[in-house]
Design an enzyme around this catalytic site. Structure first.
Site, PDB file in Angstrom:
ATOM      1  N   LYS A 143       0.844  -1.198   0.000  1.00  0.00           N
ATOM      2  CA  LYS A 143       0.000   0.000   0.000  1.00  0.00           C
ATOM      3  C   LYS A 143       0.882   1.250   0.000  1.00  0.00           C
ATOM      4  CE  LYS A 143      -0.103   1.230   4.695  1.00  0.00           C
ATOM      5  NZ  LYS A 143       0.431   2.529   4.836  1.00  0.00           N
ATOM      6  N   HIS A 173      -1.248  -5.238   5.770  1.00  0.00           N
ATOM      7  CA  HIS A 173      -0.783  -6.131   6.838  1.00  0.00           C
ATOM      8  C   HIS A 173      -1.812  -6.288   7.962  1.00  0.00           C
ATOM      9  CE1 HIS A 173       0.548  -2.479   9.030  1.00  0.00           C
ATOM     10  NE2 HIS A 173       0.632  -3.235  10.103  1.00  0.00           N
ATOM     11  N   GLU A 211      -1.337   6.238  18.147  1.00  0.00           N
ATOM     12  CA  GLU A 211       0.108   5.989  18.176  1.00  0.00           C
ATOM     13  C   GLU A 211       0.789   7.145  18.900  1.00  0.00           C
ATOM     14  OE1 GLU A 211       0.915   3.407  14.183  1.00  0.00           O
ATOM     15  OE2 GLU A 211       0.393   5.502  13.881  1.00  0.00           O
ATOM     16  N   ASP A 230      -2.701   6.927   4.618  1.00  0.00           N
ATOM     17  CA  ASP A 230      -1.752   6.015   5.264  1.00  0.00           C
ATOM     18  C   ASP A 230      -2.459   4.840   5.955  1.00  0.00           C
ATOM     19  OD1 ASP A 230       0.831   5.196   6.168  1.00  0.00           O
ATOM     20  OD2 ASP A 230       0.461   6.132   8.114  1.00  0.00           O
ATOM     21  N   HIS A 235      -6.116   0.094   6.255  1.00  0.00           N
ATOM     22  CA  HIS A 235      -6.268  -0.688   7.494  1.00  0.00           C
ATOM     23  C   HIS A 235      -7.641  -0.511   8.153  1.00  0.00           C
ATOM     24  CE1 HIS A 235      -2.106  -1.063   6.779  1.00  0.00           C
ATOM     25  NE2 HIS A 235      -1.638  -0.153   7.592  1.00  0.00           N
TER      26      HIS A 235
HETATM   27  C1  BG6 Z   1       1.528   1.334   8.525  1.00  0.00           C
HETATM   28  C2  BG6 Z   1       1.477   2.839   8.494  1.00  0.00           C
HETATM   29  O1  BG6 Z   1       0.868   0.807   7.413  1.00  0.00           O
HETATM   30  O2  BG6 Z   1       0.902   0.863   9.719  1.00  0.00           O
HETATM   31  C3  BG6 Z   1       2.129   3.428   9.732  1.00  0.00           C
HETATM   32  O3  BG6 Z   1       2.152   3.292   7.343  1.00  0.00           O
HETATM   33  C4  BG6 Z   1       1.533   2.816  10.981  1.00  0.00           C
HETATM   34  O4  BG6 Z   1       1.984   4.833   9.764  1.00  0.00           O
HETATM   35  C5  BG6 Z   1       1.543   1.298  10.894  1.00  0.00           C
HETATM   36  O5  BG6 Z   1       2.308   3.253  12.095  1.00  0.00           O
HETATM   37  C6  BG6 Z   1       0.820   0.679  12.080  1.00  0.00           C
HETATM   38  O6  BG6 Z   1       0.925  -0.708  12.012  1.00  0.00           O
HETATM   39  P1  BG6 Z   1       0.766  -1.582  13.327  1.00  0.00           P
HETATM   40  O7  BG6 Z   1       0.815  -2.989  12.828  1.00  0.00           O
HETATM   41  O8  BG6 Z   1       1.910  -1.226  14.227  1.00  0.00           O
HETATM   42  O9  BG6 Z   1      -0.552  -1.200  13.933  1.00  0.00           O
END
Ligand code: BG6
Length: 461
Positions: A143, A173, A211, A230, A235
């Site tokens: 992505k 992911h 975050e 992003d 997600h």
């Molecule tokens: C990524 C984003 O796809 O996912 C990031 O680009 C983000 O900005 C991250 O911090 C968060 O992933 P996870 O698995 O830590 O929740």
């Protein structure tokens, strides 16, 4: 179109573009090491990048990344190291791809993972085709798939010019996370939960992806995207699709993907009233960020799903950097109880399901119990399950392993990606104002006025 079984031949070479990049360092090398440990990787692994590196430098980078993992094992790393090969070259240069063709030797089913900025996707695909590298191949695309609906369609067109849909693996992911898969499992494996899963009992759904950290190491890239591109278009909408989908008619890949996609197609396009964008104070000091940037590092949004099950149930999403905690959590809030034997007013203190997706999985059920005394009033207690995370496979290991084995169940599809863009397209970029917020807070104060659940946001702790 794949049904998840037709194309399950194992790849015989794994090529990843972006071998010197951040994603390779943080996710790909650890995932490959873990696959070797579990006996699931024994094919050549070819890294491609333009860094003036040689193979030893790639191996050193891989070692540095893998040594940071809790389960580093010298013998396992040595095995991974023995599989590594490296090509240094420009993605716009034909010789990079003729070198790759040569390196691939007799491989008939290579898999290419484009862990590179999206503006290189089309060039790399065209060059791979020109160098005759795409025969029998699969391509994994990171992505973001485009910058908006129009560019996503263009990217899909480029990919489809050279590849069948079943050979394209669009990685998100979040779909590889055990905790996200549990959203589907928990509901369909517990009929009593499934029976409550509609506007009859559910008041609202909240998804918070908070975050603590900023974007210091990726200012330039982030400043071209912002929070909506992003993490919301991909997600967050995938999480909503897993929560809101109808029960698939079978376990087949197509069936699951069809249902996730169907519900995405019913999510109404957002309007400016459905969103508050925020930017933390100090964002402009980040290296790579434009001095006048209006890119959002925070967004609160209200989604609605136009189908019978979800009519009238808002799905709230809140994402942001520099917030008070690093936690991703889903709250499924139940409607207030209306029963005249209870003397209670509607306060929002109602039952719920709480799914903590990260950092540590938790499923909580909020249940009302009577307070001692004469009145029929109560308060909320919570039953909590903390699944054993020891055996949970990290998402990149799961997804890259599935891609190598030809299983696309946990990947996205062209129509799903376009459906998600259609939802956010009207509010992307500067369609709405961006408000400042202080680091360590829950975003700009405008959120409380404009986009919040009936009884306020639940702030995960
Ligand atoms: C990524 C984003 O796809 O996912 C990031 O680009 C983000 O900005 C991250 O911090 C968060 O992933 P996870 O698995 O830590 O929740």
């Amino acid at each position: 179109m794949s049904n998840g079984t037709e194309h399950k031949s194992k790849a015989d070479a794994f090529v990843f573009f972006g071998a010197s990049g951040d994603l390779a360092y943080k996710q790909i090398f650890p995932a490959l090491q873990s696959m070797v440990r579990h006996g699931k990787l024994d094919i050549p692994v070819i890294g491609v990048a333009k860094s003036n590196w040689n193979l030893d430098q790639l191996k050193a980078r891989a070692r540095e990344s893998c040594e940071k993992q809790p389960k580093f094992d010298e013998a396992v790393f040595e095995k991974l190291s023995s599989l590594l090969q490296y090509i240094d070259g420009d993605y716009a240069d034909d010789t990079t791809f003729s070198a790759l063709r040569e390196q691939l030797g007799k491989a008939e089913r290579p898999i290419y993972y484009l862990a590179i900025p999206p503006n290189f996707f089309s060039t790399v695909i065209d060059k791979l085709a020109k160098a005759d590298c795409l025969r029998g191949a699969r391509v994994v695309v990171e992505k973001p798939f485009g910058r908006d609906l129009a560019t996503a369609k263009q990217l899909n067109k480029t990919l489809r010019k050279h590849l069948d849909e079943h050979a394209i693996y669009r990685i998100d992911h979040y779909l590889g996370k055990e905790t996200v898969q549990n959203l589907i499992y928990f509901r369909f494996a517990n009929p009593i939960v499934d029976a409550a899963w509609s506007n009859k009992y559910i008041e609202s759904v909240e998804v918070t992806m908070a975050e603590v950290f900023d974007v210091a190491d990726r200012g330039k890239l982030y400043d071209e995207e912002g929070a909506i591109r992003d993490v919301v278009q991909n997600h967050m909408l995938q999480v909503i699709s897993c929560l809101a989908m109808e029960c698939p008619s079978s376990r087949a890949h197509k069936s699951i993907l069809d249902e996730r996609t169907r519900v995405l197609k019913h999510v109404k396009p957002l309007s400016p009233d459905d969103i508050v964008r925020g930017q933390f104070v100090g964002y402009h000091d980040t290296k790579g960020v434009a001095p006048e940037s209006t890119v959002e590092t925070f967004a609160a949004l209200k989604f609605e799903i136009a189908n019978r099950r979800w009519e009238g149930v808002p799905f709230y999403v809140r994402v942001g950097k520099c917030l008070p905690v690093t936690i991703t959590e889903v709250m499924v809030n139940f409607k207030p109880t209306e029963n005249e034997i209870l003397n209670e007013s509607q306060s929002g203190d109602e039952g719920y399901y709480r799914f903590r997706l990260s950092p540590k999985e938790e499923i909580g059920q909020g249940i009302k119990i009577k307070k001692p005394g004469e009145a029929m009033t109560g308060s909320i207690g919570e039953l909590v399950i903390q699944p054993n995370e020891q055996d949970q496979m990290p998402p990149y290991e799961r997804l890259l392993g599935d891609a190598i084995n030809g299983d696309s169940t946990l990947f996205s599809r062209e129509d799903a990606v376009e459906a998600a863009w259609r939802v956010v397209d009207p509010i992307i970029g500067d369609a709405t104002p961006v408000y400042k917020y202080d680091k360590g807070t829950w975003g700009p104060s405008e959120v409380e006025e404009k986009v919040k659940p009936k009884f306020g946001w639940h702030n995960p702790k």
